[in-house]
Design a protein around this motif. Sequence first.
Motif: not given
Length: 125
Positions: A37-43, A56-59, A82-89
């Motif tokens: 779980k990441l917040g209320k989403d499942k990864v 993330h976010e259902e693909g 990494a295509t996740l917005p604001n990915f910190p690494f």
Amino acid sequence: MKVVVRLFLFLCLFFALSSFSIKQDCTVLKNNSFTYKLGKDKVLVVFNEDKHTEYHEEGKYIIQSDIKWISECEYYLIINEATLPNFPFKLGSKLHVKITGKRGKKIYYKSTLGGNTWEGRMTLK
């Protein structure tokens, strides 16, 4: 005298047993899928022999990494994409992960990257 002998035997047995480490079976990690779980989403997390992908976010977004196994229960993830917005690494960052426990379908771990350490858990899908 009997009490002293029993105490001595108990202490010897205690120290002998405590010197053995119980080896965890972490083979479930390879070629399997998990969720966390990441917040209320499942990864969704997919482990292959030497690849690790998070959906993330259902693909809609992904994080892909190479896995460098140190032992059966310890590995490095080297982040490739990494295509996740604001990915910190940054790409190429090396995340150290050590499995700290397993209970039923839950895997507990400790991760370290850039001096930051956190604990988490993922569930076998």
